[in-house]
Design a protein around this motif. Structure first.
Motif, PDB file in Angstrom:
ATOM      1  N   THR A 160      23.466  13.988  21.607  1.00 41.34           N
ATOM      2  CA  THR A 160      24.154  14.955  22.459  1.00 41.34           C
ATOM      3  C   THR A 160      25.309  15.575  21.693  1.00 41.34           C
ATOM      4  N   LEU A 161      25.748  16.758  22.130  1.00 38.18           N
ATOM      5  CA  LEU A 161      26.919  17.396  21.537  1.00 38.18           C
ATOM      6  C   LEU A 161      28.164  17.202  22.401  1.00 38.18           C
ATOM      7  N   GLU A 162      28.017  16.381  23.462  1.00 36.18           N
ATOM      8  CA  GLU A 162      29.171  16.051  24.292  1.00 36.18           C
ATOM      9  C   GLU A 162      29.964  14.960  23.597  1.00 36.18           C
ATOM     10  N   LEU A 163      31.154  15.297  23.156  1.00 38.70           N
ATOM     11  CA  LEU A 163      31.940  14.405  22.304  1.00 38.70           C
ATOM     12  C   LEU A 163      32.218  13.056  22.964  1.00 38.70           C
ATOM     13  N   GLY A 164      32.592  13.070  24.227  1.00 32.02           N
ATOM     14  CA  GLY A 164      32.924  11.827  24.916  1.00 32.02           C
ATOM     15  C   GLY A 164      31.779  10.833  24.916  1.00 32.02           C
ATOM     16  N   LYS A 217      33.745  25.324  20.678  1.00 40.42           N
ATOM     17  CA  LYS A 217      34.337  26.642  20.405  1.00 40.42           C
ATOM     18  C   LYS A 217      33.331  27.762  20.654  1.00 40.42           C
ATOM     19  N   VAL A 218      32.083  27.542  20.224  1.00 41.90           N
ATOM     20  CA  VAL A 218      31.032  28.538  20.440  1.00 41.90           C
ATOM     21  C   VAL A 218      30.755  28.700  21.929  1.00 41.90           C
ATOM     22  N   ARG A 219      30.707  27.551  22.630  1.00 40.19           N
ATOM     23  CA  ARG A 219      30.433  27.585  24.080  1.00 40.19           C
ATOM     24  C   ARG A 219      31.528  28.345  24.823  1.00 40.19           C
ATOM     25  N   ALA A 225      30.393  13.868  13.712  1.00 42.95           N
ATOM     26  CA  ALA A 225      30.111  14.118  15.129  1.00 42.95           C
ATOM     27  C   ALA A 225      31.262  14.864  15.794  1.00 42.95           C
ATOM     28  N   ILE A 226      32.494  14.504  15.453  1.00 42.97           N
ATOM     29  CA  ILE A 226      33.674  15.157  16.024  1.00 42.97           C
ATOM     30  C   ILE A 226      33.726  16.624  15.606  1.00 42.97           C
ATOM     31  N   VAL A 227      33.496  16.878  14.324  1.00 42.04           N
ATOM     32  CA  VAL A 227      33.517  18.254  13.810  1.00 42.04           C
ATOM     33  C   VAL A 227      32.433  19.094  14.474  1.00 42.04           C
ATOM     34  N   ASN A 228      31.213  18.554  14.568  1.00 46.74           N
ATOM     35  CA  ASN A 228      30.100  19.289  15.177  1.00 46.74           C
ATOM     36  C   ASN A 228      30.359  19.577  16.652  1.00 46.74           C
ATOM     37  N   ALA A 229      30.869  18.569  17.373  1.00 43.90           N
ATOM     38  CA  ALA A 229      31.137  18.743  18.808  1.00 43.90           C
ATOM     39  C   ALA A 229      32.227  19.785  19.034  1.00 43.90           C
ATOM     40  N   THR A 268      33.788  33.377  27.804  1.00 44.55           N
ATOM     41  CA  THR A 268      35.078  34.017  28.054  1.00 44.55           C
ATOM     42  C   THR A 268      35.144  35.394  27.412  1.00 44.55           C
ATOM     43  N   ASP A 269      35.976  36.250  27.983  1.00 48.85           N
ATOM     44  CA  ASP A 269      36.204  37.585  27.451  1.00 48.85           C
ATOM     45  C   ASP A 269      37.204  37.500  26.294  1.00 48.85           C
TER      46      ASP A 269
END
Length: 205
Positions: A27-31, A160-162, A151-155, A167-168
């Motif tokens: 998963t890309l969910e850091l937690g 940031k992309v998400r 994993a931290i860097v990827n998440a 957002t505008d």
């Protein structure tokens, strides 16, 4: 015998790397990733407790809520590791003059830096009654640390992309995509709970 020992060591390291890679890629969910890594470390190293600190957003991850003394203790370790970029091994916390009157429920600790290239982005702490890591255990912890940092860097990059996608750029306000995601989630939640969902739209001039 020496060759067999060397091959056994390589196989062991590959198994660890495989397990950690599966956790990191699940998963890309850091937690969720960090919780799984902490549990894996406790099981693999027989530790009493593990915690993880991320410097950028000052977050701490761990299976239990830390005491004030533990937070202060981990902060001292984190500062030293951030400056030295080197692991710290303490066999007896009570006898270490650096921690003064700080009371810890654990006797020993090993702290490993989490590095992204040459930058220290966080720390992993492994606590126990008596932690005397051999060469293989220390290498295992190094492998886990490297994968955790990745994993931290990827998440963080994914987040940031998400955020940029919902957002505008000019105002920083949520856009239509975010609105549709929230609306879908609310409708699904209302269906599960068998409750009504209402929507109000009004113009802002």
């Amino acid at each position: 015998a020496s060759l067999k020992k060397s091959k056994d060591k390589q196989i062991s390291e590959l198994k660890v790397l495989n397990k950690i890679s599966k956790i990191v890629n699940s998963t890309l969910e850091l937690g969720k990733v960090l919780d799984a890594i902490i549990q894996f470390m406790k099981n693999s190293l027989g530790a009493q407790e593990c915690s993880l600190l991320i410097f950028d957003d000052k977050r701490r991850y761990g299976p239990t809520k830390p005491t004030k003394d533990q937070i202060e203790f981990e902060s001292i370790l984190a500062r030293e590791i951030y400056l030295s970029k080197m692991p710290i091994k303490i066999h007896s916390i009570k006898k270490d003059h650096r921690f003064g009157d700080i009371k810890m429920p654990y006797n020993s600790v090993v702290s490993m830096p989490l590095k992204n290239k040459n930058d220290v982005i966080g720390v992993i702490n492994v606590f126990g009654k008596s932690i005397d890591l051999g060469e293989n255990d220390f290498e295992l912890l190094s492998i886990i640390s490297d994968q955790t940092a990745m994993a931290i860097v990827n998440a963080n990059q994914f987040e940031k992309v998400r955020i940029s996608s919902i957002t505008d750029k000019l105002t920083g306000l949520y856009n239509r995509r975010y609105f549709m995601e929230v609306l879908r989630d609310e409708i699904e939640r209302s269906q599960r709970a068998k409750e009504a969902v209402s929507l109000i739209l009004f113009d802002v001039d």
